[in-house]
Write a protein that holds these residues in place. Structure first.
Motif, PDB file in Angstrom:
ATOM      1  N   THR A  22      10.125  -5.131   7.118  1.00  0.00           N
ATOM      2  CA  THR A  22      10.717  -4.782   8.410  1.00  0.00           C
ATOM      3  C   THR A  22      10.351  -3.384   8.904  1.00  0.00           C
ATOM      4  N   LYS A  23       9.805  -2.553   8.007  1.00  0.00           N
ATOM      5  CA  LYS A  23       9.428  -1.198   8.415  1.00  0.00           C
ATOM      6  C   LYS A  23       7.950  -0.952   8.126  1.00  0.00           C
ATOM      7  N   ARG A  24       7.351  -0.122   8.946  1.00  0.00           N
ATOM      8  CA  ARG A  24       5.917   0.145   8.781  1.00  0.00           C
ATOM      9  C   ARG A  24       5.644   0.949   7.509  1.00  0.00           C
ATOM     10  N   VAL A  25       6.440   1.994   7.280  1.00  0.00           N
ATOM     11  CA  VAL A  25       6.305   2.827   6.081  1.00  0.00           C
ATOM     12  C   VAL A  25       7.698   3.141   5.551  1.00  0.00           C
ATOM     13  N   VAL A  26       7.871   3.042   4.238  1.00  0.00           N
ATOM     14  CA  VAL A  26       9.149   3.348   3.602  1.00  0.00           C
ATOM     15  C   VAL A  26       8.897   4.348   2.478  1.00  0.00           C
ATOM     16  N   SER A  27       9.639   5.440   2.470  1.00  0.00           N
ATOM     17  CA  SER A  27       9.436   6.450   1.430  1.00  0.00           C
ATOM     18  C   SER A  27      10.250   6.110   0.192  1.00  0.00           C
ATOM     19  N   VAL A  54       2.079  -8.558  -4.982  1.00  0.00           N
ATOM     20  CA  VAL A  54       2.388  -8.056  -3.643  1.00  0.00           C
ATOM     21  C   VAL A  54       1.480  -6.860  -3.357  1.00  0.00           C
ATOM     22  N   PRO A  55       0.612  -6.953  -2.327  1.00  0.00           N
ATOM     23  CA  PRO A  55      -0.326  -5.860  -2.046  1.00  0.00           C
ATOM     24  C   PRO A  55       0.361  -4.711  -1.298  1.00  0.00           C
ATOM     25  N   ILE A  56       0.786  -3.721  -2.069  1.00  0.00           N
ATOM     26  CA  ILE A  56       1.483  -2.574  -1.482  1.00  0.00           C
ATOM     27  C   ILE A  56       0.530  -1.395  -1.379  1.00  0.00           C
ATOM     28  N   ALA A  57       0.421  -0.846  -0.186  1.00  0.00           N
ATOM     29  CA  ALA A  57      -0.424   0.333   0.030  1.00  0.00           C
ATOM     30  C   ALA A  57       0.459   1.573  -0.011  1.00  0.00           C
ATOM     31  N   SER A  58      -0.003   2.614  -0.696  1.00  0.00           N
ATOM     32  CA  SER A  58       0.764   3.858  -0.767  1.00  0.00           C
ATOM     33  C   SER A  58       0.010   4.955  -0.040  1.00  0.00           C
ATOM     34  N   SER A  59       0.756   5.792   0.653  1.00  0.00           N
ATOM     35  CA  SER A  59       0.175   6.903   1.389  1.00  0.00           C
ATOM     36  C   SER A  59       0.855   8.180   0.919  1.00  0.00           C
ATOM     37  N   GLU A  60       0.087   9.098   0.341  1.00  0.00           N
ATOM     38  CA  GLU A  60       0.652  10.311  -0.234  1.00  0.00           C
ATOM     39  C   GLU A  60       1.403  11.114   0.828  1.00  0.00           C
ATOM     40  N   GLY A  61       2.624  11.446   0.510  1.00  0.00           N
ATOM     41  CA  GLY A  61       3.436  12.236   1.429  1.00  0.00           C
ATOM     42  C   GLY A  61       4.165  11.418   2.479  1.00  0.00           C
ATOM     43  N   LYS A  62       3.875  10.117   2.550  1.00  0.00           N
ATOM     44  CA  LYS A  62       4.527   9.274   3.553  1.00  0.00           C
ATOM     45  C   LYS A  62       5.364   8.175   2.904  1.00  0.00           C
ATOM     46  N   GLY A  63       4.740   7.347   2.080  1.00  0.00           N
ATOM     47  CA  GLY A  63       5.496   6.287   1.435  1.00  0.00           C
ATOM     48  C   GLY A  63       4.690   5.035   1.216  1.00  0.00           C
ATOM     49  N   TYR A  64       5.378   3.898   1.224  1.00  0.00           N
ATOM     50  CA  TYR A  64       4.760   2.608   0.931  1.00  0.00           C
ATOM     51  C   TYR A  64       4.785   1.694   2.149  1.00  0.00           C
ATOM     52  N   SER A  65       3.790   0.807   2.195  1.00  0.00           N
ATOM     53  CA  SER A  65       3.755  -0.210   3.250  1.00  0.00           C
ATOM     54  C   SER A  65       3.033  -1.438   2.707  1.00  0.00           C
ATOM     55  N   LEU A  66       3.311  -2.580   3.324  1.00  0.00           N
ATOM     56  CA  LEU A  66       2.587  -3.795   2.948  1.00  0.00           C
ATOM     57  C   LEU A  66       1.169  -3.721   3.486  1.00  0.00           C
ATOM     58  N   ALA A  67       0.207  -4.203   2.707  1.00  0.00           N
ATOM     59  CA  ALA A  67      -1.184  -4.203   3.150  1.00  0.00           C
ATOM     60  C   ALA A  67      -1.314  -4.980   4.460  1.00  0.00           C
ATOM     61  N   GLU A  68      -2.159  -4.483   5.349  1.00  0.00           N
ATOM     62  CA  GLU A  68      -2.372  -5.099   6.660  1.00  0.00           C
ATOM     63  C   GLU A  68      -2.701  -6.584   6.532  1.00  0.00           C
ATOM     64  N   GLY A  69      -1.986  -7.419   7.262  1.00  0.00           N
ATOM     65  CA  GLY A  69      -2.256  -8.849   7.264  1.00  0.00           C
ATOM     66  C   GLY A  69      -1.467  -9.654   6.249  1.00  0.00           C
ATOM     67  N   TYR A  70      -0.789  -8.965   5.311  1.00  0.00           N
ATOM     68  CA  TYR A  70      -0.022  -9.699   4.298  1.00  0.00           C
ATOM     69  C   TYR A  70       1.313 -10.158   4.884  1.00  0.00           C
ATOM     70  N   LYS A  71       1.658 -11.401   4.668  1.00  0.00           N
ATOM     71  CA  LYS A  71       2.899 -11.964   5.184  1.00  0.00           C
ATOM     72  C   LYS A  71       3.760 -12.470   4.031  1.00  0.00           C
ATOM     73  N   ILE A  72       5.018 -12.091   4.058  1.00  0.00           N
ATOM     74  CA  ILE A  72       5.976 -12.608   3.081  1.00  0.00           C
ATOM     75  C   ILE A  72       6.545 -13.907   3.625  1.00  0.00           C
ATOM     76  N   PRO A  73       6.727 -14.931   2.800  1.00  0.00           N
ATOM     77  CA  PRO A  73       7.313 -16.196   3.279  1.00  0.00           C
ATOM     78  C   PRO A  73       8.635 -15.944   3.994  1.00  0.00           C
ATOM     79  N   PRO A  74       8.970 -16.798   4.975  1.00  0.00           N
ATOM     80  CA  PRO A  74      10.201 -16.602   5.744  1.00  0.00           C
ATOM     81  C   PRO A  74      11.422 -16.436   4.855  1.00  0.00           C
ATOM     82  N   ILE A  75      12.279 -15.494   5.234  1.00  0.00           N
ATOM     83  CA  ILE A  75      13.485 -15.224   4.474  1.00  0.00           C
ATOM     84  C   ILE A  75      14.545 -16.262   4.824  1.00  0.00           C
ATOM     85  N   MET A  76      15.205 -16.832   3.811  1.00  0.00           N
ATOM     86  CA  MET A  76      16.248 -17.810   4.052  1.00  0.00           C
ATOM     87  C   MET A  76      17.541 -17.101   4.435  1.00  0.00           C
TER      88      MET A  76
END
Length: 243
Positions: A22-27, A54-76
């Motif tokens: 749900t968020k672009r970057v999370v620290s 789960v392809p998680i991209a990390s950015s130094e000084g910013k945080g974590y984000s899901l790799a571009e294009g990766y989709k998590i199955p719909p949440i129940m």
């Protein structure tokens, strides 16, 4: 059998995934504070998620984000969450913008699509047992809220025709900034007006026409809280001068 700690960790891992979706970057600091654990624990949780694919991209000084294009199955959705949406949908009918009602109804239909048959039946029953007195429902006075929301989040200009109080129609080129609820079911758009070269509040029911422009503007560094605090400060200052 899984221990209480295992279940707690699985719940936290799922919640971290939801935050990443749900968020672009999370620290790591924000996650640690949210789940009341140490930053080191969050590091370990992120490694576990990476190990299960789960392809998680990390950015130094910013945080974590899901790799571009990766989709998590719909949440129940749970029955309680879906029921809350049904009730909120009825209350939403008190607002005066038809586009918001339409968008919400489409969202609720998508929620219904992922529920099991029993939950769907309960939801259909609930939808027939929640109502708002027609005395309080007024005709929609605007239909542009959804369009304006899109421009606000895309940082694109809007050309509007606006009826200011006690004045004729004026055409404005605006940079949408935020929405403000002023009471009496009344929403206003806070935007930078290029005609006035300053921020202004535009009542949605006085915007007669909205034309999206394919022109980007630079995001304003000012936060909504800062804007409201400055507006209140100016109001108090002018009130003191009058007294």
């Amino acid at each position: 059998m899984a221990s209480a700690n295992d279940i707690k960790r699985l719940t936290r891992l799922s919640a971290i995934l939801l935050q990443l979706q749900t968020k672009r970057v999370v620290s790591s600091g924000d996650l640690a504070e949210k789940f009341n654990v140490s930053v080191r624990t969050i590091y370990r949780d992120i490694r576990v998620l990476e190990q299960i694919g789960v392809p998680i991209a990390s950015s130094e000084g910013k945080g974590y984000s899901l790799a571009e294009g990766y989709k998590i199955p719909p949440i129940m959705f749970s029955e309680e969450e879906a029921s809350a949406l049904i009730t909120a949908g009825q209350l939403l009918r008190l607002n005066k913008d038809s586009s918001l009602i339409s968008a919400f109804e489409q969202a609720v239909n998508k929620v219904k699509a992922v529920l099991n048959y029993t939950a769907k039946e309960k939801l259909e029953l609930l939808s027939t047992r929640v109502a708002v007195s027609p005395v309080h429902i007024e005709p929609a006075t605007s239909s542009s809220l959804a369009l304006i929301q899109n421009a606000l989040t895309s940082f694109t200009l809007l050309r509007i025709r606006y009826q200011a109080e006690g004045k004729g129609d004026t055409e404005r080129l605006i940079e949408p900034f935020a929405f403000y609820y002023s009471g009496q079911q009344q929403w206003a758009l806070i935007a930078f007006c290029r005609l006035r070269n300053d921020f202004r509040m535009f009542r949605l029911d006085r915007i007669s026409e909205v034309y999206p422009m394919e022109i980007k503007f630079a995001p304003h560094q000012l936060s909504l809280q800062q804007y409201l605090e400055e507006k209140e400060k100016n109001f108090l200052s002018s009130d003191k001068q009058l007294s």
